[in-house]
Design a protein around this motif. Structure first.
Motif, PDB file in Angstrom:
ATOM      1  N   ASP A 108      -5.671  -5.933  -3.989  1.00 27.56           N
ATOM      2  CA  ASP A 108      -6.400  -4.747  -3.555  1.00 27.56           C
ATOM      3  C   ASP A 108      -5.973  -4.413  -2.132  1.00 27.56           C
ATOM      4  O   ASP A 108      -6.159  -5.208  -1.227  1.00 27.56           O
ATOM      5  N   LYS A 145       0.835  -1.204   0.000  1.00 26.58           N
ATOM      6  CA  LYS A 145       0.000   0.000   0.000  1.00 26.58           C
ATOM      7  C   LYS A 145       0.870   1.254   0.000  1.00 26.58           C
ATOM      8  O   LYS A 145       0.617   2.196  -0.754  1.00 26.58           O
ATOM      9  N   SER A 167      -6.858  -1.387  -0.667  1.00 25.87           N
ATOM     10  CA  SER A 167      -7.606  -0.179  -0.363  1.00 25.87           C
ATOM     11  C   SER A 167      -8.267  -0.199   1.012  1.00 25.87           C
ATOM     12  O   SER A 167      -8.719   0.826   1.484  1.00 25.87           O
ATOM     13  N   LYS A 202       0.190   5.068  -7.620  1.00 30.60           N
ATOM     14  CA  LYS A 202      -0.553   3.946  -8.196  1.00 30.60           C
ATOM     15  C   LYS A 202      -1.866   3.773  -7.426  1.00 30.60           C
ATOM     16  O   LYS A 202      -1.959   4.117  -6.253  1.00 30.60           O
ATOM     17  N   PRO A 203      -2.899   3.209  -8.082  1.00 29.00           N
ATOM     18  CA  PRO A 203      -4.165   2.986  -7.371  1.00 29.00           C
ATOM     19  C   PRO A 203      -4.015   1.937  -6.269  1.00 29.00           C
ATOM     20  O   PRO A 203      -3.186   1.032  -6.369  1.00 29.00           O
ATOM     21  N   LEU A 204      -4.843   2.070  -5.233  1.00 29.72           N
ATOM     22  CA  LEU A 204      -4.816   1.095  -4.138  1.00 29.72           C
ATOM     23  C   LEU A 204      -5.617  -0.155  -4.477  1.00 29.72           C
ATOM     24  O   LEU A 204      -5.442  -1.192  -3.847  1.00 29.72           O
ATOM     25  N   THR A 205      -6.500  -0.043  -5.456  1.00 28.97           N
ATOM     26  CA  THR A 205      -7.251  -1.207  -5.924  1.00 28.97           C
ATOM     27  C   THR A 205      -6.418  -1.924  -6.988  1.00 28.97           C
ATOM     28  O   THR A 205      -5.374  -1.425  -7.411  1.00 28.97           O
ATOM     29  N   LYS A 206      -6.894  -3.081  -7.414  1.00 28.77           N
ATOM     30  CA  LYS A 206      -6.204  -3.815  -8.480  1.00 28.77           C
ATOM     31  C   LYS A 206      -6.089  -2.918  -9.702  1.00 28.77           C
ATOM     32  O   LYS A 206      -6.982  -2.130  -9.988  1.00 28.77           O
ATOM     33  N   TYR A 207      -4.988  -3.037 -10.416  1.00 25.29           N
ATOM     34  CA  TYR A 207      -4.809  -2.234 -11.625  1.00 25.29           C
ATOM     35  C   TYR A 207      -4.053  -3.019 -12.684  1.00 25.29           C
ATOM     36  O   TYR A 207      -3.371  -3.989 -12.391  1.00 25.29           O
ATOM     37  N   ARG A 264       2.468   1.927  -3.337  1.00 23.50           N
ATOM     38  CA  ARG A 264       1.511   2.517  -4.274  1.00 23.50           C
ATOM     39  C   ARG A 264       1.225   3.977  -3.961  1.00 23.50           C
ATOM     40  O   ARG A 264       1.137   4.806  -4.868  1.00 23.50           O
ATOM     41  N   GLU A 265       1.055   4.292  -2.682  1.00 21.54           N
ATOM     42  CA  GLU A 265       0.790   5.684  -2.315  1.00 21.54           C
ATOM     43  C   GLU A 265       1.959   6.583  -2.719  1.00 21.54           C
ATOM     44  O   GLU A 265       1.749   7.685  -3.248  1.00 21.54           O
ATOM     45  N   ASN A 283       0.268  -5.846  -8.522  1.00 15.90           N
ATOM     46  CA  ASN A 283      -0.809  -4.995  -9.043  1.00 15.90           C
ATOM     47  C   ASN A 283      -2.174  -5.680  -8.978  1.00 15.90           C
ATOM     48  O   ASN A 283      -3.197  -5.028  -9.130  1.00 15.90           O
TER      49      ASN A 283
END
Length: 81
Positions: free
Chosen positions: A78, A29, A80, A37-42, A32-33, A75
């Motif tokens: 998730d 996490k 989030s 990058k998104p915190l959900t799957k990407y 990603r922050e 990636n």
């Protein structure tokens, strides 16, 4: 984890493994922050970048101690929550 010297065995509790898995997901996490990058799957479009390689190393660490974070690629996790 505890080491029992007389038998030379290690004991890892369920609680310790859960804590380690939560910490590893927290590291993903934070990666990603810091990288936007998104915190959900990407979906990764194009070549892998530093954040993907860093997340993969976390997954490799988890695997090496027997923890399945639920994916082969960072990636796809998730984080989030």
């Amino acid at each position: 984890m505890k080491y029992h010297a007389p038998t030379g065995q290690f004991t890892v509790s369920h609680k310790d493994l859960e804590h380690a898995a939560r910490c590893m997901k927290a590291v993903i996490k934070h990666i990603r922050e810091l990288s936007g990058k998104p915190l959900t799957k990407y979906v990764v479009d194009g070549p892998l970048e530093g954040p993907e390689f860093a997340q993969q190393r976390v997954i490799d660490i988890a695997k090496s101690i027997g923890i399945d974070l639920g994916s082969e690629w960072g990636n796809e996790i998730d984080v989030s929550d």
